[in-house]
Design a protein around this motif. Structure first.
Motif, PDB file in Angstrom:
ATOM      1  N   ILE A  34     -69.548  58.793 -38.525  1.00  0.00           N
ATOM      2  CA  ILE A  34     -68.718  57.903 -39.741  1.00  0.00           C
ATOM      3  C   ILE A  34     -67.129  57.271 -38.532  1.00  0.00           C
ATOM      4  N   LYS A  35     -67.562  56.002 -38.647  1.00  0.00           N
ATOM      5  CA  LYS A  35     -66.845  55.029 -37.420  1.00  0.00           C
ATOM      6  C   LYS A  35     -65.245  55.527 -37.712  1.00  0.00           C
ATOM      7  N   GLU A  36     -64.596  55.258 -39.013  1.00  0.00           N
ATOM      8  CA  GLU A  36     -63.777  55.786 -39.869  1.00  0.00           C
ATOM      9  C   GLU A  36     -62.983  57.143 -39.410  1.00  0.00           C
ATOM     10  N   LEU A  37     -63.405  57.943 -38.756  1.00  0.00           N
ATOM     11  CA  LEU A  37     -63.644  59.437 -38.210  1.00  0.00           C
ATOM     12  C   LEU A  37     -62.761  59.023 -37.078  1.00  0.00           C
ATOM     13  N   ASP A  38     -63.423  58.332 -36.274  1.00  0.00           N
ATOM     14  CA  ASP A  38     -62.855  58.105 -34.507  1.00  0.00           C
ATOM     15  C   ASP A  38     -61.000  56.908 -35.253  1.00  0.00           C
ATOM     16  N   GLU A  39     -60.542  56.256 -35.946  1.00  0.00           N
ATOM     17  CA  GLU A  39     -59.721  55.725 -36.545  1.00  0.00           C
ATOM     18  C   GLU A  39     -58.764  56.752 -36.803  1.00  0.00           C
ATOM     19  N   CYS A  40     -58.903  57.154 -37.409  1.00  0.00           N
ATOM     20  CA  CYS A  40     -58.548  58.908 -38.485  1.00  0.00           C
ATOM     21  C   CYS A  40     -58.109  59.865 -36.798  1.00  0.00           C
ATOM     22  N   ALA A  41     -58.378  60.107 -36.560  1.00  0.00           N
ATOM     23  CA  ALA A  41     -58.132  60.945 -35.485  1.00  0.00           C
ATOM     24  C   ALA A  41     -57.116  60.306 -34.535  1.00  0.00           C
ATOM     25  N   LYS A  42     -57.413  58.248 -34.131  1.00  0.00           N
ATOM     26  CA  LYS A  42     -56.539  57.922 -33.048  1.00  0.00           C
ATOM     27  C   LYS A  42     -54.317  58.016 -33.478  1.00  0.00           C
ATOM     28  N   LEU A  43     -55.076  57.345 -34.830  1.00  0.00           N
ATOM     29  CA  LEU A  43     -53.590  57.268 -35.948  1.00  0.00           C
ATOM     30  C   LEU A  43     -53.257  58.943 -35.940  1.00  0.00           C
ATOM     31  N   LEU A  44     -53.823  60.015 -36.099  1.00  0.00           N
ATOM     32  CA  LEU A  44     -53.041  61.281 -36.600  1.00  0.00           C
ATOM     33  C   LEU A  44     -52.788  61.485 -35.092  1.00  0.00           C
ATOM     34  N   ARG A  45     -53.606  61.374 -33.794  1.00  0.00           N
ATOM     35  CA  ARG A  45     -53.089  61.485 -32.788  1.00  0.00           C
ATOM     36  C   ARG A  45     -51.179  60.895 -32.193  1.00  0.00           C
ATOM     37  N   TYR A  46     -51.162  59.655 -32.884  1.00  0.00           N
ATOM     38  CA  TYR A  46     -50.284  58.572 -32.192  1.00  0.00           C
ATOM     39  C   TYR A  46     -49.022  58.810 -33.243  1.00  0.00           C
ATOM     40  N   THR A  47     -49.314  59.476 -34.507  1.00  0.00           N
ATOM     41  CA  THR A  47     -48.645  59.562 -35.055  1.00  0.00           C
ATOM     42  C   THR A  47     -47.404  61.364 -34.514  1.00  0.00           C
ATOM     43  N   SER A  48     -48.774  62.218 -34.024  1.00  0.00           N
ATOM     44  CA  SER A  48     -47.931  63.079 -33.845  1.00  0.00           C
ATOM     45  C   SER A  48     -47.161  63.322 -32.873  1.00  0.00           C
ATOM     46  N   ASN A  49     -48.051  62.588 -32.429  1.00  0.00           N
ATOM     47  CA  ASN A  49     -46.674  62.320 -31.064  1.00  0.00           C
ATOM     48  C   ASN A  49     -44.872  61.704 -31.063  1.00  0.00           C
TER      49      ASN A  49
END
Length: 111
Positions: free
Chosen positions: A51-66
């Motif tokens: 599911i391509k959205e999983l990669d995008e979701c993980a990227k956004l979560l990393r960005y937000t947590s940083n």
């Protein structure tokens, strides 16, 4: 509590068969051969979700947590937090929420 495994099933394969098993394990991202063979014997298949959205979701979560970590460090050192930073984090979390909705919708279609 997991049940203790007390029974063994042993079988032999050719070098070519072992190579094919290892290739399929690698394609599925599985490293434990016993678990892979047990799963295949019991269920007959392994579902690998792409599911391509999983990669995008993980990227956004990393960005937000940083960003949250940077803001926490700044607050702990006595500096101010800017409203636009909080708005940016809120927007990213909204995007993550939308992606999770899309992912759950795709998962609900799997039968």
């Amino acid at each position: 509590m997991a049940k203790e495994k007390t029974n063994g099933i042993y079988f032999k394969v050719t070098d070519e068969e072992r190579s094919l098993i290892e290739q399929r394990m690698a394609l599925m991202g599985v490293r434990n051969m016993s678990a892979y063979i047990r799963k295949m014997c019991i269920d007959g298949y392994i579902v690998q979700l792409q599911i391509k959205e999983l990669d995008e979701c993980a990227k956004l979560l990393r960005y937000t947590s940083n960003n949250v970590n940077q803001i926490a460090r700044r607050i702990n050192s006595g500096d101010a937090v800017y409203p636009d930073e909080a708005d940016e984090i809120t927007a990213k979390l909204g995007a993550v929420e939308g992606l999770f909705g899309s992912i759950l919708e795709q998962l609900s279609k799997i039968k």
